[in-house]
Design an enzyme around this catalytic site. Structure first.
Site, PDB file in Angstrom:
ATOM      1  N   SER A 309       7.060  -4.625  -1.716  1.00  0.00           N
ATOM      2  CA  SER A 309       7.567  -4.200  -3.015  1.00  0.00           C
ATOM      3  C   SER A 309       6.126  -4.176  -3.841  1.00  0.00           C
ATOM      4  O   SER A 309       5.352  -3.260  -3.780  1.00  0.00           O
ATOM      5  CB  SER A 309       8.421  -5.145  -3.509  1.00  0.00           C
ATOM      6  OG  SER A 309       9.010  -4.346  -4.936  1.00  0.00           O
ATOM      7  N   ASP A 320      -5.892   3.465  -1.698  1.00  0.00           N
ATOM      8  CA  ASP A 320      -5.980   5.074  -1.869  1.00  0.00           C
ATOM      9  C   ASP A 320      -7.051   5.451  -2.918  1.00  0.00           C
ATOM     10  O   ASP A 320      -7.923   6.540  -2.497  1.00  0.00           O
ATOM     11  CB  ASP A 320      -4.562   5.652  -2.817  1.00  0.00           C
ATOM     12  CG  ASP A 320      -3.421   5.522  -1.970  1.00  0.00           C
ATOM     13  OD1 ASP A 320      -3.595   5.532  -0.513  1.00  0.00           O
ATOM     14  OD2 ASP A 320      -2.452   6.233  -2.294  1.00  0.00           O
ATOM     15  N   LYS A 334       8.608  -1.870   1.631  1.00  0.00           N
ATOM     16  CA  LYS A 334       9.768  -1.484   0.699  1.00  0.00           C
ATOM     17  C   LYS A 334       9.115  -0.714  -0.417  1.00  0.00           C
ATOM     18  O   LYS A 334       8.483  -1.156  -1.420  1.00  0.00           O
ATOM     19  CB  LYS A 334      10.148  -3.022   0.055  1.00  0.00           C
ATOM     20  CG  LYS A 334      11.285  -2.917  -1.003  1.00  0.00           C
ATOM     21  CD  LYS A 334      11.730  -4.183  -1.663  1.00  0.00           C
ATOM     22  CE  LYS A 334      12.976  -4.155  -2.543  1.00  0.00           C
ATOM     23  NZ  LYS A 334      12.731  -3.188  -3.515  1.00  0.00           N
TER      24      LYS A 334
END
Length: 567
Positions: A309, A320, A334
């Site tokens: 999460s 990224d 999740k």
């Protein structure tokens, strides 16, 4: 640890002395208020038909069924079974469960302030929390809590939930405790007045050497970001140049705390995470916007199959944007956002209202089928059986979900954050005998007893001296084996010898934490991690990877040995 702080046997060798016990419930979306949630959507007439049918059946059962029934229990059960037809993270909690779940993400709770441990059906005080009402009243480590407000609290069947219920309560209210103390024949009675007890989510923050800092975050609660900033500022004053951020086993929590942490590492105006749902009201984008405390400097993030999460939001944003080298094993996966909706009776619905995506467009949510929560819950077992936790070549990438980082590195969506550097799970020293010691809490109980009996002698040295010079002796191990035998665990010299390094390191860590760390008011358990981390294979690998982390930060990707493989 959840407090009134409970100590329970833990089957994970590296986390057995990790004090915060966290209910594995995550609020991936933070607190999204849905006062207009029920407007719009499917035709109300369709919902009304279903509601009327349910009300009719419930009324018939209540009035005509042959035996007496508990209508409230039937309703709770019906709701839970209905939600099983949806995604694996939409859930319903009755009032008591909802209160317990919310408390995990709050900055504190009202109680008497003790860490406790249930051992042989007896509740032992591990330590009164520094500055808390129990310490003020004179409660001591090793005390046995026999009753609370005249309700018996010893004997078969005593549970953590029962202890929480009795010890927690509104601040200012009184709790009458009956205590047994070693060396005294008579029971002692204490009147303790409940007060606000702070909880912490940054478990450790210390300098590994003159340049490398380490911060361990166990969940993303109300106070996590402020705890993190404070820890980071302190490390910077101590010479921090390289940072390890440990998110292993972190089940998530408030999304805003995770993105605020990401903003401390990522410079400029960059996308950190975005969410998309059926209803555009739940679409949002979060971007970096502050001058962060550590926007420059090699950064390594540790993740594993227990990182979920909000942990994945943070790790995904850093990966990224090529800001951090991610080390460990593939995270949980999740990527569904839940809105907590409090119902009139205090119960709570956690309804999935959107998906979140990393800046490159990756959905981290692992595959699932509606109504097949049992299959979904077995995912980690499947990873173990397939060898994924032990061999990088066993990780399967979906070649249809290929994305690129800012610098053009390939990353994959559809199931967690895959680390840049894989480190296998270390189970070489595990044994049945070790797990039996965990199940009976032998290691912790022995270590606490040793620390209690030798505290004055141990305190004559500094903790650093203790780390360098103290060894768990063969005589101590022999005493522990005797304790195990008394608890019904048959001696097994072969398995004992196999697991001995784990047993000794954990024993030393618990002793160190008890003697030097328990008086801290910061919530940090540095002593535990300073003893255990040097024996942790993921941590050891990370410490060696800062040259690669530095190359990543400079955009020199060609020199990185980061395997990527698609099906």
């Amino acid at each position: 640890m959840n407090s009134e702080k409970s100590q329970t046997p833990i089957n994970n060798p590296k986390s057995v002395v990790r004090l915060p016990i966290i209910i594995g419930i995550t609020l991936a979306a933070g607190v999204l208020l849905g006062s207009t949630f029920f407007s719009g959507g499917k035709k109300l007439s369709d919902v009304a038909k279903g509601f009327n049918k349910f009300r009719e059946v419930l009324s018939l059962v209540e009035n005509n069924y042959v035996d007496s029934v508990n209508t409230e229990e039937l309703v709770d059960y019906s709701i839970s079974k209905m939600l099983e037809k949806l995604d694996p993270h939409t859930a319903y909690f009755n009032a008591e469960e909802a209160t317990a779940a919310r408390s995990q993400l709050e900055s504190g709770f009202d109680g008497i302030g003790v860490e406790f441990n249930i051992y042989n059906d007896t509740v032992y005080v591990v330590t009164p929390l520094s500055g808390g009402p129990s310490e003020t009243a004179g409660i001591q480590s090793g005390d046995r809590i026999i009753s609370v407000n005249k309700e018996n609290l010893s004997g078969p069947g005593v549970t953590n939930a029962q202890v929480y219920k009795l010890l927690r309560g509104k601040r200012g209210t009184k709790v009458d405790l009956a205590i047994e103390r070693v060396g005294l024949k008579e029971k002692m009675n204490f009147a303790v007045v409940r007060d606000r007890i702070p909880t912490f989510s940054v478990d450790a923050s210390y300098m590994v050497d003159q340049e490398i800092g380490y911060i361990k975050v166990s969940r993303f609660s109300e106070s996590t970001f402020e705890e993190f900033k404070s820890a980071l500022k302190t490390l910077k004053t101590q010479g921090l140049k390289n940072l390890i951020l440990d998110l292993r086993g972190n089940p998530g929590g408030y999304m805003e705390r995770a993105t605020s942490m990401a903003d401390e590492f990522i410079a400029g105006d960059k996308l950190l995470v975005y969410t998309e749902g059926k209803d555009s009201r739940f679409d949002r984008k979060t971007r970096s916007h502050v001058d962060g405390l550590f926007e420059q400097g090699p950064l390594i993030v540790l993740v594993d199959e227990g990182s979920a999460s909000a942990s994945e939001i943070l790790a995904g944003a850093l990966q990224d944007h090529d800001r951090a080298l991610v080390v460990g094993r593939r995270s949980y996966g999740k990527g569904l956002v839940q809105m907590p909706i409090k119902l009139n009776d205090g119960s709570e619905l956690r309804l999935t209202i959107s998906r979140y995506y990393t800046p490159s467009g990756r959905s981290i949510q692992k595959p699932y089928e509606l109504g097949k929560g049992d299959d979904y819950s077995q995912d980690l077992s499947h990873r173990y059986e397939s060898g994924e936790l032990f061999n990088v070549d066993s990780i399967k990438f979906d070649k249809s979900k290929v994305y690129k980082t800012d610098g053009g590195r390939i990353v994959y969506g559809g199931g967690g954050i895959t680390p840049d550097i894989f480190v296998p799970k270390d189970t070489v020293m595990n044994s049945k005998y070790l797990f039996e010691l965990y199940s009976k809490n032998i290691i912790r109980e022995y270590a606490l007893r040793y620390a209690n009996n030798n505290q004055k002698k141990l305190e004559k040295q500094t903790f650093d001296e203790f780390v360098k010079t103290f060894d768990v002796s063969d005589a101590m191990i022999a005493d522990m084996v005797k304790d195990a035998s008394k608890s019904g665990i048959k001696p097994n010299p072969t398995e004992l010898n196999l697991s001995k390094p784990i047993i000794t390191s954990q024993t030393k860590a618990i002793i160190g934490r008890y003697v030097w760390g328990r008086k801290q008011k910061s919530g940090l358990n540095n002593e535990v991690f300073q003893v255990l981390n040097p024996t942790d294979n993921v941590f050891q690998q990370a410490v060696q990877m800062f040259n690669q982390a530095a190359q990543l930060e400079k955009g020199k990707f060609s020199s990185l040995n980061i395997p990527r493989k698609a099906d």
